[in-house]
Design a protein around this motif. Structure first.
Motif, PDB file in Angstrom:
ATOM      1  N   UNK A  80     -13.720 -30.417  18.925  1.00 45.27           N
ATOM      2  CA  UNK A  80     -14.270 -31.616  19.554  1.00 45.27           C
ATOM      3  C   UNK A  80     -15.794 -31.519  19.674  1.00 45.27           C
ATOM      4  N   UNK A  81     -16.280 -30.379  20.146  1.00 47.98           N
ATOM      5  CA  UNK A  81     -17.726 -30.213  20.316  1.00 47.98           C
ATOM      6  C   UNK A  81     -18.451 -30.104  18.975  1.00 47.98           C
ATOM      7  N   UNK A  86     -22.139 -32.693  15.082  1.00 43.52           N
ATOM      8  CA  UNK A  86     -22.438 -33.332  13.796  1.00 43.52           C
ATOM      9  C   UNK A  86     -23.087 -34.691  14.023  1.00 43.52           C
ATOM     10  N   UNK A  87     -22.613 -35.410  15.030  1.00 47.95           N
ATOM     11  CA  UNK A  87     -23.106 -36.758  15.307  1.00 47.95           C
ATOM     12  C   UNK A  87     -24.410 -36.773  16.106  1.00 47.95           C
ATOM     13  N   UNK A  88     -24.801 -35.637  16.690  1.00 43.57           N
ATOM     14  CA  UNK A  88     -26.016 -35.624  17.501  1.00 43.57           C
ATOM     15  C   UNK A  88     -27.242 -35.460  16.586  1.00 43.57           C
ATOM     16  N   UNK A  89     -28.404 -35.938  17.037  1.00 43.06           N
ATOM     17  CA  UNK A  89     -29.592 -35.875  16.193  1.00 43.06           C
ATOM     18  C   UNK A  89     -30.193 -34.472  16.045  1.00 43.06           C
ATOM     19  N   UNK A  90     -30.047 -33.623  17.057  1.00 43.91           N
ATOM     20  CA  UNK A  90     -30.640 -32.286  16.995  1.00 43.91           C
ATOM     21  C   UNK A  90     -29.808 -31.346  16.141  1.00 43.91           C
ATOM     22  N   UNK A  91     -30.353 -30.160  15.892  1.00 44.39           N
ATOM     23  CA  UNK A  91     -29.607 -29.211  15.076  1.00 44.39           C
ATOM     24  C   UNK A  91     -29.225 -27.937  15.826  1.00 44.39           C
TER      25      UNK A  91
END
Length: 168
Positions: A80-81, A86-91
């Motif tokens: 889930x996390x 993957x969908x968040x802008x940061x890496x």
């Protein structure tokens, strides 16, 4: 009121427990299913979460369920996390979960070879495995990152699979 209930240590423990319950309630309020659970059952979501945690803990001591529960702990929340990462802008969260999956996968392969031996020599193996998996997952402990940089990366670098071992 008895003298035990008014003892300063008991009061301090009650205050600390109340604080942690309120923090857990605050965190659980961010998740729709926890709020829905509370609305439909009239059971506080904190008690529901603690109940689930206790059932999981007790189930880890029952060998027929322990293997499956341990694997679910290692897969469900990280999956889930990982999707959220993957969908968040940061890496940074991508690195956290990619590192987790590399270490978890390596552990799973090693475990598949040595499981019978581990079960024979280590009582409550799945309890320890679940604690280890949680240590790998938690961003506060950075367990997966620690194992990757201290064990996996040097082994792979020495075998010519990676470039030289560099800084984290």
């Amino acid at each position: 009121m008895s003298s035990v209930q008014t003892h300063p240590a008991v009061q301090q423990a009650q205050d600390k427990a109340g604080y942690y319950l309120s923090q857990l309630d605050k965190e659980l309020s961010k998740y729709g299913p926890a709020n829905t659970f509370e609305q439909k059952t009239q059971i506080p979501k904190t008690y529901g979460a603690i109940g689930v945690a206790l059932v999981v803990l007790v189930s880890l001591f029952i060998n027929t369920l322990a293997h499956s529960i341990s694997n679910l702990v290692g897969f469900v929340l990280p999956a889930f996390l990982s999707v959220k990462a993957i969908e968040s802008p940061g890496h940074e969260d991508d690195v956290q979960w990619l590192t987790y999956w590399v270490v978890f996968g390596t552990f799973t392969v090693v475990e598949s070879v040595a499981l019978r031996l581990a079960l024979y020599y280590l009582p409550f193996y799945f309890v320890f495995k679940t604690i280890f998996i949680l240590w790998l997952q938690l961003p506060a402990t950075k367990g997966a990152r620690t194992l990757y940089f201290s064990i996996l990366k040097p082994v792979l670098a020495n075998n010519g699979r990676l470039g030289p071992v560099g800084a984290q």
